[in-house]
Scaffold this motif. Structure first.
Motif, PDB file in Angstrom:
ATOM      1  N   THR A 190       5.548  12.407   5.982  1.00  0.00           N
ATOM      2  CA  THR A 190       4.842  11.121   6.130  1.00  0.00           C
ATOM      3  C   THR A 190       4.190  11.109   7.498  1.00  0.00           C
ATOM      4  OG1 THR A 190       6.628  10.087   4.864  1.00  0.00           O
ATOM      5  CG2 THR A 190       5.152   8.610   6.073  1.00  0.00           C
ATOM      6  N   SER A 191       2.870  11.117   7.535  1.00  0.00           N
ATOM      7  CA  SER A 191       2.209  11.088   8.849  1.00  0.00           C
ATOM      8  C   SER A 191       2.232   9.658   9.392  1.00  0.00           C
ATOM      9  CB  SER A 191       0.768  11.582   8.740  1.00  0.00           C
ATOM     10  OG  SER A 191      -0.006  10.647   8.045  1.00  0.00           O
ATOM     11  N   ILE A 192       2.204   9.559  10.714  1.00  0.00           N
ATOM     12  CA  ILE A 192       2.149   8.225  11.338  1.00  0.00           C
ATOM     13  C   ILE A 192       0.847   7.535  10.903  1.00  0.00           C
ATOM     14  CG2 ILE A 192       1.939   7.056  13.585  1.00  0.00           C
ATOM     15  CD1 ILE A 192       3.831   9.317  14.661  1.00  0.00           C
ATOM     16  N   ALA A 193      -0.216   8.323  10.786  1.00  0.00           N
ATOM     17  CA  ALA A 193      -1.516   7.747  10.383  1.00  0.00           C
ATOM     18  C   ALA A 193      -1.446   7.143   8.982  1.00  0.00           C
ATOM     19  CB  ALA A 193      -2.594   8.819  10.438  1.00  0.00           C
ATOM     20  N   ALA A 194      -0.670   7.774   8.084  1.00  0.00           N
ATOM     21  CA  ALA A 194      -0.584   7.265   6.703  1.00  0.00           C
ATOM     22  C   ALA A 194       0.063   5.880   6.691  1.00  0.00           C
ATOM     23  CB  ALA A 194       0.221   8.223   5.836  1.00  0.00           C
ATOM     24  N   VAL A 195       1.107   5.713   7.501  1.00  0.00           N
ATOM     25  CA  VAL A 195       1.800   4.424   7.549  1.00  0.00           C
ATOM     26  C   VAL A 195       0.928   3.393   8.266  1.00  0.00           C
ATOM     27  CG1 VAL A 195       3.849   3.240   8.448  1.00  0.00           C
ATOM     28  CG2 VAL A 195       4.075   5.498   7.422  1.00  0.00           C
ATOM     29  N   GLU A 196       0.279   3.828   9.348  1.00  0.00           N
ATOM     30  CA  GLU A 196      -0.581   2.891  10.107  1.00  0.00           C
ATOM     31  C   GLU A 196      -1.743   2.397   9.263  1.00  0.00           C
ATOM     32  OE1 GLU A 196      -0.091   3.880  14.843  1.00  0.00           O
ATOM     33  OE2 GLU A 196      -1.844   4.642  13.763  1.00  0.00           O
ATOM     34  N   ARG A 228      -5.065  14.066  -7.143  1.00  0.00           N
ATOM     35  CA  ARG A 228      -6.265  14.110  -6.292  1.00  0.00           C
ATOM     36  C   ARG A 228      -5.890  14.125  -4.818  1.00  0.00           C
ATOM     37  NH1 ARG A 228     -10.087   9.840  -6.851  1.00  0.00           N
ATOM     38  NH2 ARG A 228      -8.623   8.535  -8.008  1.00  0.00           N
ATOM     39  N   ASN A 229      -6.566  15.007  -4.093  1.00  0.00           N
ATOM     40  CA  ASN A 229      -6.328  15.111  -2.653  1.00  0.00           C
ATOM     41  C   ASN A 229      -6.687  13.785  -1.972  1.00  0.00           C
ATOM     42  OD1 ASN A 229      -5.613  16.429  -0.310  1.00  0.00           O
ATOM     43  ND2 ASN A 229      -7.698  17.134   0.092  1.00  0.00           N
ATOM     44  N   GLY A 230      -5.784  13.297  -1.126  1.00  0.00           N
ATOM     45  CA  GLY A 230      -6.061  12.045  -0.407  1.00  0.00           C
ATOM     46  C   GLY A 230      -5.610  10.819  -1.187  1.00  0.00           C
ATOM     47  N   VAL A 231      -5.288  10.989  -2.464  1.00  0.00           N
ATOM     48  CA  VAL A 231      -4.834   9.854  -3.270  1.00  0.00           C
ATOM     49  C   VAL A 231      -3.338  10.003  -3.562  1.00  0.00           C
ATOM     50  CG1 VAL A 231      -5.086   8.624  -5.469  1.00  0.00           C
ATOM     51  CG2 VAL A 231      -7.109   9.556  -4.313  1.00  0.00           C
ATOM     52  N   HIS A 232      -2.986  11.114  -4.211  1.00  0.00           N
ATOM     53  CA  HIS A 232      -1.567  11.348  -4.518  1.00  0.00           C
ATOM     54  C   HIS A 232      -0.867  11.991  -3.326  1.00  0.00           C
ATOM     55  CE1 HIS A 232      -3.671  11.082  -8.402  1.00  0.00           C
ATOM     56  NE2 HIS A 232      -2.603  10.369  -8.714  1.00  0.00           N
ATOM     57  N   TYR A 233      -1.526  12.938  -2.730  1.00  0.00           N
ATOM     58  CA  TYR A 233      -1.035  13.636  -1.534  1.00  0.00           C
ATOM     59  C   TYR A 233      -2.238  14.094  -0.728  1.00  0.00           C
ATOM     60  CZ  TYR A 233       3.800  14.338  -3.260  1.00  0.00           C
ATOM     61  OH  TYR A 233       5.095  14.157  -3.680  1.00  0.00           O
ATOM     62  N   GLN A 289       1.207  22.991  -4.388  1.00  0.00           N
ATOM     63  CA  GLN A 289      -0.088  23.019  -5.065  1.00  0.00           C
ATOM     64  C   GLN A 289      -0.295  21.718  -5.845  1.00  0.00           C
ATOM     65  OE1 GLN A 289      -2.542  25.487  -4.974  1.00  0.00           O
ATOM     66  NE2 GLN A 289      -1.218  25.999  -3.241  1.00  0.00           N
ATOM     67  N   PRO A 290      -1.546  21.234  -5.910  1.00  0.00           N
ATOM     68  CA  PRO A 290      -1.785  20.013  -6.710  1.00  0.00           C
ATOM     69  C   PRO A 290      -1.528  20.272  -8.190  1.00  0.00           C
ATOM     70  CG  PRO A 290      -3.790  20.696  -5.514  1.00  0.00           C
ATOM     71  CD  PRO A 290      -2.747  21.728  -5.236  1.00  0.00           C
ATOM     72  N   GLY A 338       0.859  -1.188   0.000  1.00  0.00           N
ATOM     73  CA  GLY A 338       0.000   0.000   0.000  1.00  0.00           C
ATOM     74  C   GLY A 338       0.888   1.230   0.000  1.00  0.00           C
ATOM     75  N   PHE A 339       0.359   2.327  -0.487  1.00  0.00           N
ATOM     76  CA  PHE A 339       1.134   3.563  -0.625  1.00  0.00           C
ATOM     77  C   PHE A 339       0.860   4.470   0.568  1.00  0.00           C
ATOM     78  CE2 PHE A 339       1.670   7.851  -2.644  1.00  0.00           C
ATOM     79  CZ  PHE A 339       3.037   7.760  -2.839  1.00  0.00           C
ATOM     80  N   SER A 340       1.937   5.004   1.138  1.00  0.00           N
ATOM     81  CA  SER A 340       1.781   5.979   2.214  1.00  0.00           C
ATOM     82  C   SER A 340       1.509   7.335   1.551  1.00  0.00           C
ATOM     83  CB  SER A 340       3.067   6.020   3.032  1.00  0.00           C
ATOM     84  OG  SER A 340       3.196   7.264   3.679  1.00  0.00           O
ATOM     85  N   VAL A 341       0.314   7.849   1.754  1.00  0.00           N
ATOM     86  CA  VAL A 341      -0.043   9.142   1.129  1.00  0.00           C
ATOM     87  C   VAL A 341       0.534  10.257   1.998  1.00  0.00           C
ATOM     88  CG1 VAL A 341      -1.920  10.620   0.325  1.00  0.00           C
ATOM     89  CG2 VAL A 341      -2.151   8.120   0.182  1.00  0.00           C
ATOM     90  N   SER A 342       1.520  10.958   1.423  1.00  0.00           N
ATOM     91  CA  SER A 342       2.207  12.025   2.158  1.00  0.00           C
ATOM     92  C   SER A 342       1.342  13.285   2.228  1.00  0.00           C
ATOM     93  CB  SER A 342       3.494  12.392   1.427  1.00  0.00           C
ATOM     94  OG  SER A 342       4.413  11.353   1.493  1.00  0.00           O
TER      95      SER A 342
END
Ligand SMILES: Nc1ncnc2c1ncn2[C@@H]1O[C@H](COP(=O)(O)OP(=O)(O)OP(=O)(O)O)[C@@H](O)[C@H]1O
Ligand SMILES: Nc1nc2c(ncn2[C@@H]2O[C@H](COP(=O)(O)O)[C@@H](O)[C@H]2O)c(=O)[nH]1
Length: 257
Positions: A59-65, A24-29, A18-19, A9-13
């Motif tokens: 990289t948020s801890i939540a993204a990795v978790e 897409r927000n939440g997908v790429h970043y 700017q996008p 799975g990808f860790s969304v940073s």
């Protein structure tokens, strides 16, 4: 990840840049305000963060978790500063530096992308020079890959990770166990030799009870909803057990019983 969706799975940073078109927000970043991100970093919500090309990335801890909680290995696409920080953390990670074939080709690619102005392109090229020097630092990176032909680079990456030996269709098929697991209703459980044996259930009265072995040695976490790395070995029929119908602990193989 597309080829091995159940494994990675990808860790969304988060980033303050700017996008780009189609990002897409939440997908790429997670595209975010600098002030929000700075506060979140202060509050310890980030595993690592860095100023890259004039923007804040992290990289948020939540993204990795969120990836780990799905039982998958997490892929981080981060710069060298981030890699240094993760190296110092407790994470068990493989570090792979992916380099362009040359700075000229990188420049051509960046110009071809058409998303940066001249000043930003120059900044990225200057930073790339410095990053390329760190890429060969074996105290950080385990592997160095040259991204010339994309397909070849991907094949090499799979070889490094031992994925060339994995049958992607078989990995996909393993997910079908989930549907089968969900269908087990009545069951009993026993703790034997540090492992939980679950004997189910009433799927079909004409079929022998199913047996699930839960390898408890590798469990991490424990807060409600946060337990990870549970390994299950599923036997649809007890007769499939290596020792017939006897509940005997077998030697560990690849982390499974
Ligand atoms: N093998 C390849 N062949 C052709 N183009 C590629 C290849 N790999 C990447 N690109 C393109 O090159 C451009 C830059 O890619 P890269 O991933 O290096 O960008 P970046 O993440 O912005 O750079 P950096 O990591 O240095 O900040 C992108 O448009 C990407 O699609
Ligand atoms: N240290 C971190 N670096 C990150 C993170 N997410 C992405 N990156 C790196 O930033 C640059 C630029 O990315 P771009 O999407 O703007 O082209 C690139 O090298 C990424 O690897 C992160 O969370 N932490």
């Amino acid at each position: 990840m597309k080829d091995f969706p159940s494994m990675f799975g990808f860790s969304v940073s988060h980033t303050t840049r700017q996008p780009r078109h189609l990002e897409r927000n939440g997908v790429h970043y997670h595209f975010t305000e600098r002030s929000w991100m700075e506060s979140a970093i202060q509050e310890g919500k980030f595993l690592e963060s860095a100023d890259v090309h004039g923007n804040l990335y992290g990289t948020s801890i939540a993204a990795v978790e969120s990836v780990a909680n799905d039982g998958k290995r997490c892929i981080l696409d981060i710069d060298v500063q981030g890699a240094r920080a993760v190296k110092k953390s407790a994470l068990d990670a493989a570090f792979i530096f992916i380099a362009p074939p040359s700075l000229e080709q990188l420049e051509g690619r960046l110009r071809g992308r058409g998303t940066e102005n001249e000043e930003q392109i120059q900044k990225r090229l200057k930073n790339a020079k410095a990053e390329l020097e760190c890429g060969r630092d074996s105290s950080i990176f385990n592997h160095y890959l040259i991204n010339d032909d994309l397909d070849e680079c991907y094949s090499e990456l799979k070889r490094l990770l031992g994925l060339d030996l994995v049958d992607a269709n078989e990995v996909q098929g393993a997910n079908s166990n989930q549907a089968w697991l969900d269908s087990i209703h009545g069951h009993s459980a026993a703790l034997v030799g540090g492992n939980v044996f679950v004997i189910g259930g009433d799927i079909d009265p004409n079929v022998e009870p199913a047996l699930i072995i839960i390898d408890t040695n590798c469990i991490v976490g424990g807060a409600p909803g946060q337990t990870t790395r549970l390994r299950l070995v599923l036997h649809k029929h007890r007769s499939e057990l290596p020792n017939g119908n006897h509940f005997v602990k077998t030697s560990k193989e690849n982390g499974h019983l």
